[in-house]
Design a protein around this motif. Sequence first.
Motif, PDB file in Angstrom:
ATOM      1  N   LYS A 157     -66.358  42.578  66.444  1.00 48.93           N
ATOM      2  CA  LYS A 157     -67.152  43.258  67.468  1.00 48.93           C
ATOM      3  C   LYS A 157     -66.274  44.256  68.206  1.00 48.93           C
ATOM      4  CE  LYS A 157     -70.495  39.611  68.289  1.00 48.93           C
ATOM      5  NZ  LYS A 157     -70.946  38.568  69.189  1.00 48.93           N
ATOM      6  N   SER A 160     -67.354  37.931  62.340  1.00 51.24           N
ATOM      7  CA  SER A 160     -68.242  38.884  63.015  1.00 51.24           C
ATOM      8  C   SER A 160     -67.856  39.025  64.480  1.00 51.24           C
ATOM      9  CB  SER A 160     -69.691  38.420  62.880  1.00 51.24           C
ATOM     10  OG  SER A 160     -70.555  39.308  63.529  1.00 51.24           O
ATOM     11  N   ASN A 161     -67.537  37.908  65.125  1.00 52.06           N
ATOM     12  CA  ASN A 161     -67.102  37.950  66.525  1.00 52.06           C
ATOM     13  C   ASN A 161     -65.798  38.725  66.676  1.00 52.06           C
ATOM     14  OD1 ASN A 161     -69.278  36.497  67.531  1.00 52.06           O
ATOM     15  ND2 ASN A 161     -68.236  34.538  67.301  1.00 52.06           N
ATOM     16  N   ASP A 166     -69.572  34.077  60.773  1.00 50.63           N
ATOM     17  CA  ASP A 166     -69.899  34.263  62.189  1.00 50.63           C
ATOM     18  C   ASP A 166     -68.644  34.513  63.017  1.00 50.63           C
ATOM     19  OD1 ASP A 166     -72.552  33.854  61.530  1.00 50.63           O
ATOM     20  OD2 ASP A 166     -72.623  31.794  62.310  1.00 50.63           O
TER      21      ASP A 166
END
Length: 116
Positions: free
Chosen positions: A106, A102-103, A99
Amino acid sequence: MISKELLKGSIKSIILKLLKENDRMYGYEITQKVKEITSGKVQLTYGALYPILHKLENDGAVTTDKETVNNRTRVYYKLTDKGHNSAMEKIKELQEFVDTLSNILKPDYGLNNSLC
């Protein structure tokens, strides 16, 4: 295929998750399941797999039992209660890591894309 460097810190978590979901598995079965799930992008080598399985056994996270199949001995690995707890922790830790990555990945992460 995913590089060994990226994969290295996640192998233990992957093994624990598979054992949690499949009750008991033998080494080759683990390598094939990972290959299948990832469409061949992750291929565990025996050199990476077995040291982790042996460490998990020494730490009391897995137990082993042997079974002869077609005149070959298979060593099956199964989570202990301690292993189930460890699996839950490692799976959660890996999910948080994914997670977080993933941030970072972005397109707009609040730094005006100055690093891209």
